[in-house]
Design an enzyme around this catalytic site. Sequence first.
Site, short mmCIF file in Angstrom:
data_model
loop_
_atom_site.label_atom_id
_atom_site.label_comp_id
_atom_site.label_asym_id
_atom_site.label_seq_id
_atom_site.Cartn_x
_atom_site.Cartn_y
_atom_site.Cartn_z
N SER A 420 0.74 -1.18 -0.04
CA SER A 420 0.08 -0.04 -0.05
C SER A 420 0.89 1.28 0.03
CB SER A 420 -0.79 -0.01 1.38
OG SER A 420 -1.90 -0.74 1.20
N HIS A 441 -3.08 -3.96 -6.54
CA HIS A 441 -3.33 -3.38 -5.10
C HIS A 441 -4.77 -3.65 -4.90
CE1 HIS A 441 -4.18 -0.01 -2.05
NE2 HIS A 441 -3.32 -1.02 -1.49
N GLU A 453 -6.37 -2.07 -8.05
CA GLU A 453 -5.24 -1.12 -8.78
C GLU A 453 -4.32 -1.70 -9.19
OE1 GLU A 453 -6.08 3.19 -6.30
OE2 GLU A 453 -4.93 1.49 -5.32
N ASN A 491 -6.28 5.42 -1.98
CA ASN A 491 -5.95 5.88 -0.60
C ASN A 491 -5.35 7.41 -0.65
OD1 ASN A 491 -6.45 3.42 0.29
ND2 ASN A 491 -4.49 2.70 0.48
#
Length: 669
Positions: A420, A441, A453, A491
Site C-alpha cells: 500500500s 493493489h 489498482e 488511498n
Amino acid sequence: MNQPGNNWQHWTLRREADGLAWLELDKADSTTNALSAAVMEELGSVLDVLDAEPPAALVIASAKPAGFIAGADIEEFSQLASAADARVLVARGWTLFERLADVDYPTLALIRGHCLGGGLELALACRYRIVVDEPGTKLALPEVMLGIVPGWGGMKRLPDRIGPALALDLMLTGKSVDAKKAKRIGLADDCVPPRVMENAARMRVRSGSANSPLPWMARLMNGPLRSKVADKARKQVAGRARREHYPAPYAIIDMWSRFEGNALAVPAGDPASLETIFASPTTRNLLRVYHLQERLKGFGKGVDFAPRHVHVIGAGVMGGDIAAVCAQRGLTVTLQDQTVERIAPAIARAAKLFERRFKGDRRQVRFALDRMIPDPQGHGAVRADVIIEAIFENLEAKRALFSDLERKARPDAILASNTSSLRLEDIAGCLTDPGRLIGIHFFNPVAMMPLVEVVAGEHSDALALQRAAAFARRIDKLPLPVKSAPGFLVNAVLGPYMLEALRCVEEGIAPEAVDAALVEFGMPMGPVELVDTVGLDIAVAAGKALAGDGAAPPQKLLALVSAGKLGKKTGEGYYRWSDGKPKRGKAGTAPAGLADRILAPLLAATRRCVEEGVVDDADLADAGVIFGTGFAPWSGGPMNYQQTRGNLPVGTDSTVVDRSAPAIQQDAT
Ligand code: NAI
C-alpha cells in the site's frame, strides 16, 4: 433454419410437425443478446407471421451460449436526445410485449444463463417460464441501477407473478435470483437440468396448465392493500436513498401503485413521470457509471493470458483473502506463509466465504477448498502464472523475498506486490530485471471490493501490466491502471477525506453527525465509521504519509491509538463496537455544509491525481473512486461532480488542500 420466406437477421423461427414453433434469438454481430430497436422490430414481424398462421404453441429461447437476453440495448438508451425519445423507446417495448402477452396460443420462455431487464420482461410476457439450473442462470430487473424503470411491462407483470413484496424488493434493488430461487418464488414454472430442458419446455407449453396462483396475502397486497405496501416501500427506500438523488426507485413504486405498472400512463408533470426521470442528472450519471465500469472491464481484454495457478505469499488479512477469492473463481492457489499455523486461519476464513458464495452447495465448497493449497515451503512459486506478495509492510523483507522469487519463478510469470505504501521502484531495485515487478493493489475486504489498482512502477513492463489486468478480470475484479505514487489513487483521496472528518470531530462535532452528513450525501459508510473499520493505527500511518499539508494528526486519534483503542478490531475506537456494528448516540445538529467541507479534500486530491497522471484521465479517476470507495454513484464520480457543480473547476491548483476557501471556512463554523 428460418421458416422460408423470412429474411430476419436476429430471430430464427422453426416449426415442428405437431405445430410447436421454436423462436430463437441470436443477435447478429454480437456475443450477447440485447433488445435493440432492430431486434424488437423483427420480433414484431415474427408475431405478424405467427398471427397469419398461429402455431400450436411457441417456445422462445436463445441461440447464444452466453445466455438468454441481457436486456435492452444500453447504447441506444444512452443516445436518447429528449424525453419524447425516451417515451417512444418505452412505448415500443410496452406495446410489443403487451401484444406477445395477448396471443391466443401458449408461449414459454426457456431461460438459460442471464435473463435481465427487457429480457425478463419478455419472459414475463410469456405464459410460462422454464429456467435451466446452471450457475450462470440469473434473472433480474436491474433498471433501477441505471436510474431507469422496468417500463416494458416488468412493473406490471412481476408483482402479479411473485407478489408485490418480493417484486418490489427485486425491482428496487436490482438484485438477481438464480434458477432454484426463481422456481421457489414462482417466477419460473419449472427448474430443470440442461439435458432435459427442451423436452421440459415442450411438455409445459403444451400442458394447458394454469400458472400457480399468488398466495392470498400477496393477492391482498396487490389489490386493496396496494397503497399501504407502497407507503412501506417508500419508507424503506427513503432510508437508503433521497428522491432528489435517486428518483427511479420512487417512480417504480408510484408507477406500480398508482398506474398499474404502466410508465406511459404517468402524466408528464408527475414526479414519477418518464420526463422527470429523463431530466434527472442521476440517470445520466448512472449510465456514466455503467460505461466507466465497462471501460475498466476492457482493460483485461485482448491479452493472450489465461492464468490457472496463483501463488500468494503472506496469509494475513490480505493474502489469505486474495487466495480465497482466486480459489472461489476456479484458480488453483498455493498459499505461503512462515508456518502452517499462520495459514490455517486463512483457510478457515475461506471456508466461510465459500459457504456464503456457493450457498451451502457442499460440492462447490469442497472443490474450492481443494483448490487452495497450504504451501509453507513456497513450492508453488516455481509453477505459478501469477505470484502475489502480501507479506507485512517492510521494504527489506519484500526485497529479500522478490530476489529469491525472481530466481525461482517462471520467466513469464507475473511478479506482483500488494504493497500500500512502499515505492514499487524501491522493491524492484533488488531484481535483475526490475521491469518484472508490478503492483496489484487489492482493497480490504477483498471479497467485497470490486476494484483492484494495477500499479505501474517507473520500469514496469507494459505486457506484465496488461496481463495483470487480465488476471484481475479472471477473478471478476475491475482493474484500474495507476502509476506508482503515494496512496495510488484510492488511498490518496480517502486519506485527506478521513483526516478532515477527524478534524471535525476534534472541533467538537459528534462523529454521528459527521457520518450522517456523508451518508446523506450518498457515501456507503460515514468517514468516522470508516476510520474505525480500517483501524486507527492504519489511519495514523496513512495520515502521516498522505496528509500533504504537514499538519499533525488529530490529538484524539493519537490518544485512542496509544490507549490501544484501534477501532472495530479492538471493540472501541471513535465508536464502541458490538456484534460488528458501531453503537451510535444522538447525532445532534450538524453545521451547515458539513458534507461539503469534508468532501473538499477528497475532491481536491482526485483533481491532483489527474493532474499528476496517477490515472490517465478524469473518467478513470471517477471510476476508481466510485468502485474503490463507493463514492455516491448518483454524482457520477468526484470529477464529474465538481465539474457539474461548476464551483470547483477542473484544472485549478490543488496540490495543497485549500482549507481556507471561504465557503468551506464558513461551513466549518
Ligand atoms: P498481515 O500482517 O495481516 O499479514 C502479513 C502476513 O505475512 C503474516 O501472516 C506474516 O506471517 C506473513 N509474512 C511475513 N513475512 C513473510 C515472509 N518472508 N514469507 C512468508 N510470509 C511472511 O498484513 P496485511 O494487512 O495482510 O498486509 C499485507 C500487505 O498488504 C502489506 O503490504 C499491506 O500494505 C498490503 N495491504 C494491506 C491492506 C489492509 O487493509 N490490511 C489493504 C491493501 C494492501
